[in-house]
Write an enzyme that holds these catalytic residues in place. Structure first.
Site, PDB file in Angstrom:
ATOM      1  N   HIS A 390      12.078  -7.470  15.279  1.00 14.92           N
ATOM      2  CA  HIS A 390      10.879  -8.210  14.890  1.00 14.92           C
ATOM      3  C   HIS A 390       9.714  -7.915  15.836  1.00 14.92           C
ATOM      4  O   HIS A 390       8.629  -7.494  15.405  1.00 14.92           O
ATOM      5  CB  HIS A 390      11.201  -9.705  14.895  1.00 14.92           C
ATOM      6  CG  HIS A 390      10.062 -10.593  14.506  1.00 14.92           C
ATOM      7  ND1 HIS A 390       9.981 -11.197  13.274  1.00 14.92           N
ATOM      8  CD2 HIS A 390       8.968 -11.000  15.186  1.00 14.92           C
ATOM      9  CE1 HIS A 390       8.877 -11.923  13.202  1.00 14.92           C
ATOM     10  NE2 HIS A 390       8.252 -11.826  14.360  1.00 14.92           N
ATOM     11  N   GLU A 391       9.945  -8.113  17.127  1.00 24.70           N
ATOM     12  CA  GLU A 391       8.857  -7.954  18.092  1.00 24.70           C
ATOM     13  C   GLU A 391       8.419  -6.492  18.237  1.00 24.70           C
ATOM     14  O   GLU A 391       7.247  -6.217  18.474  1.00 24.70           O
ATOM     15  CB  GLU A 391       9.260  -8.543  19.448  1.00 24.70           C
ATOM     16  CG  GLU A 391       9.579 -10.032  19.427  1.00 24.70           C
ATOM     17  CD  GLU A 391       8.445 -10.898  18.884  1.00 24.70           C
ATOM     18  OE1 GLU A 391       7.285 -10.434  18.860  1.00 24.70           O
ATOM     19  OE2 GLU A 391       8.731 -12.036  18.469  1.00 24.70           O
ATOM     20  N   HIS A 394       5.874  -5.773  15.600  1.00 31.95           N
ATOM     21  CA  HIS A 394       4.541  -6.143  16.080  1.00 31.95           C
ATOM     22  C   HIS A 394       3.992  -5.071  17.016  1.00 31.95           C
ATOM     23  O   HIS A 394       2.824  -4.678  16.923  1.00 31.95           O
ATOM     24  CB  HIS A 394       4.618  -7.451  16.870  1.00 31.95           C
ATOM     25  CG  HIS A 394       4.750  -8.681  16.037  1.00 31.95           C
ATOM     26  ND1 HIS A 394       3.900  -8.982  15.004  1.00 31.95           N
ATOM     27  CD2 HIS A 394       5.616  -9.732  16.121  1.00 31.95           C
ATOM     28  CE1 HIS A 394       4.237 -10.151  14.474  1.00 31.95           C
ATOM     29  NE2 HIS A 394       5.291 -10.618  15.129  1.00 31.95           N
ATOM     30  N   HIS A 397       2.882  -1.913  15.298  1.00 32.53           N
ATOM     31  CA  HIS A 397       1.652  -2.213  14.557  1.00 32.53           C
ATOM     32  C   HIS A 397       0.451  -2.169  15.508  1.00 32.53           C
ATOM     33  O   HIS A 397      -0.566  -1.528  15.217  1.00 32.53           O
ATOM     34  CB  HIS A 397       1.784  -3.589  13.911  1.00 32.53           C
ATOM     35  CG  HIS A 397       0.730  -3.894  12.897  1.00 32.53           C
ATOM     36  ND1 HIS A 397       0.719  -5.068  12.176  1.00 32.53           N
ATOM     37  CD2 HIS A 397      -0.364  -3.200  12.476  1.00 32.53           C
ATOM     38  CE1 HIS A 397      -0.319  -5.072  11.353  1.00 32.53           C
ATOM     39  NE2 HIS A 397      -0.997  -3.956  11.531  1.00 32.53           N
TER      40      HIS A 397
END
Length: 599
Positions: A390-391, A394, A397
């Site tokens: 998940h992180e 980020h 991105h």
């Protein structure tokens, strides 16, 4: 007996910490840049009355703004990351305070910016673009600013708003220090009488335990602590919501929701349609609660039973090294360019891995310009492996946006922030389901997937509805007392989980431990982002290279256009309820699969 205690920061091996020296080699270097930043208010003020008069002055001012953004990014990332390493160290809290003071001065000095830019006639601005073609770089930013014309105040009023910035952040800062640094929890005890330290980082692993006595003990430890300070928590949250209401009213918005969403160019209907779509599909959640009660074999299902796996004897222990290897394999459909960025983060200390005393709770990614920094509190669980995926979503991105966009468009808005992270999670889950041969383990994974829907789509939407309602209560002049907040939170839990679960008194206090209620209408984007991510992961797996190409374009686009248009580049239309409805239908299908797997 007691389990191993949480280490001090000084005891954590350097390879498990993030490389903040990549931003500043020393604290002294940070202080030098802060001193440099102190010179910018004067530079900003020198453009007052000039930016509406010539293309050259406007262009120079926009470049100066970019320059401030870059140096502020470094200063804020270093100070905040150092503070989060050990929240009990006052030095870096002081750094954040000093930086905020200068930032307020800069905002105050630049209070003329928005009114002056808005005052420029359209034909004059068009002439500026002709006279200075380089200024066209900032056209979208200027157009977006000018759309706020009816919400911009006079120069004097804007200066007051700027000066109030630090005061407006006080509630969040107070809550953070109270919850992360000052609040302590009693140890939890398992069925054998062994004590377990309860912290923000250890709480979820404890309530995931198969030992129900340990779950109950941890649950009561967490909420007894917050319950002891429920009036303080209510007053702090009330102050936060009053600040949000003040700023929305001062800027003449019809509601705080409109004020928050307009800043990210998201229509209010996206928020309300999410709640509506979830309400229309509550039956799936009630079915899941009934299934969980049945498979756990309990007479009564309680909220401390919601996190423990419903497949027995399948405790998946995953070390951090194993988690990294699996995430790399799961994200292979994204292509080598994507994987190379992931490897760079793994190999060059982008990540602060384990919990230490007084470290900030939870996990996040901070998109610093030098490279992203990811904070984890890894506990060798399946959940923590998903948190890593998940992180890093980020992080990649942020990396791609910073690399491919000019400074003014490099920081993507929060509406799209959760898409990349949850797309990574969806790809990881579908990889695990495909490669796992053990039937019991596959059932465990299906349950985990179901839990992602429960905690992300349903629970975050419940949070969003709670936040909307407490803002509406404040707008009506109602007080956010501890009793009122607990009553509302209990009603929402009853609505979202149904009659199949006991409404424990402790769960009515959950609002007190959720930091996202201080983020001004942030949480709904976990649910919308999850819906978009499910759709995108399906496209990537089914369509391959063409879908990946469009997805990378989306990740590389920063805020170069509005978020709805950005997601259309990737292939998802969030202006409709279809992604949310489709995701909820998948949840229903997974429940059916889980019932079959359990049999």
């Amino acid at each position: 007996m007691s389990e191993e205690r949480i280490p001090k920061r000084s005891e954590v091996p350097v390879e498990h910490t993030w490389a903040l020296e990549d931003i500043y080699a020393t604290d002294e270097a940070w202080e030098q840049d802060l001193e440099k930043l102190r010179g910018y208010p004067e530079k900003i003020a020198a453009y007052k009355g000039r930016i509406s008069q010539s293309a050259d002055a406007l262009y120079e001012f926009m470049q100066l703004s970019d320059e401030i953004s870059v140096i502020t990014d470094s200063l804020a990332n270093y100070a905040q990351r150092k503070s989060d390493e050990d929240t009990a160290v006052p030095k870096y809290q002081g750094y954040m305070g000093m930086l905020m003071n200068v930032y307020v001065e800069i905002n105050s000095a630049g209070s003329f910016e928005t009114p002056e830019i808005i005052s420029i006639p359209d034909e004059t601005l068009d002439k500026f673009y002709e006279d200075k073609p380089e200024l066209k770089l900032y056209k979208r930013a200027l157009d977006k600013l000018r759309l706020k014309k009816e919400h911009v105040l006079s120069e004097a009023e804007e200066k007051i708003i700027a000066l109030s910035g630090e005061m407006g952040d006080s509630a969040e800062n107070i809550y953070s220090m109270f919850s992360d640094a000052d609040l302590k929890f009693k140890d939890a005890y398992d069925k054998d009488g062994v004590s377990h330290q309860v912290t923000h980082g250890s709480y979820i692993p404890l309530v995931q335990s198969a030992d129900r006595e340990l779950r109950i003990s941890a649950f009561k430890s967490m909420y007894d602590a917050y319950g002891s300070f429920k009036n303080t928590c209510a007053a702090t949250l009330g102050a936060q919501i009053k600040a949000v209401q003040f700023y929305s009213k001062a800027r003449r918005y019809s509601s705080s929701l409109e004020a928050a969403l307009q800043s990210t160019e998201v229509p209010v209907e996206v928020y309300t349609n999410l709640i509506k779509a979830v309400h229309e599909n509550m039956g799936y959640m009630y079915d899941y609660v009934a299934l969980r009660k049945k498979l756990l074999g309990v007479d009564e299902l309680h909220f401390y039973d919601l996190y423990t796996p419903i497949v027995p004897d399948c405790d998946m222990k995953i070390t951090f090294e194993e988690a990294k290897e699996t995430v790399l394999k799961a994200l292979a459909p994204m292509g080598e360019d994507y994987l190379n960025i992931l490897r760079e983060g793994f190999d060059n200390r982008w990540i602060d891995v384990y919990e230490n005393e007084n470290k900030a709770s939870g996990a996040y990614s901070a998109g610093a310009r030098v490279h992203p920094f990811v904070m984890l509190n890894h506990k060798d669980t399946l959940n923590c492996m998903f948190t890593l995926a998940h992180e890093m979503g980020h992080a990649i991105h942020s990396y791609l946006s910073n690399k491919n966009q000019p400074v003014v468009y490099s920081d993507y808005v929060i509406f799209v922030a959760e898409v990349a992270s949850t797309c990574n999670e969806a790809l990881l889950m579908q990889y695990l389901l495909k490669t796992t041969e053990d039937k019991k383990e596959k059932a465990y994974l299906i349950n985990y997937f179901l839990e992602q829907f429960r905690t992300t789509l349903y629970r975050q939407t419940m949070f969003a509805e709670f936040e909307l309602k407490i803002n509406e209560m404040t707008a009506r002049g109602e007080s956010l007392t501890a009793e009122a907040l607990c009553e509302l939170y209990g009603e929402l839990n009853k609505l979202y989980f149904g009659d199949g679960i006991v409404l424990d008194d402790e769960i009515k206090l959950e609002w007190a431990r959720i930091p996202h209620f201080y983020y001004n209408y942030y949480v709904y984007q976990y649910a919308t982002g999850y819906s978009a991510a499910i759709a995108l992961s399906q496209k990537i797996l089914k369509e391959g290279e063409s879908a990946v190409k469009n997805y990378i374009r989306f990740l590389s686009s920063g805020c170069s256009t509005d978020p709805i248009s950005l997601l259309k580049i990737a292939g998802v239309d969030m202006s409709t309820t279809k992604p949310v409805t489709d995701a909820l239908e998948m949840f229903g299908q997974l429940i059916t699969e889980m019932e079959a797997a359990a049999e």
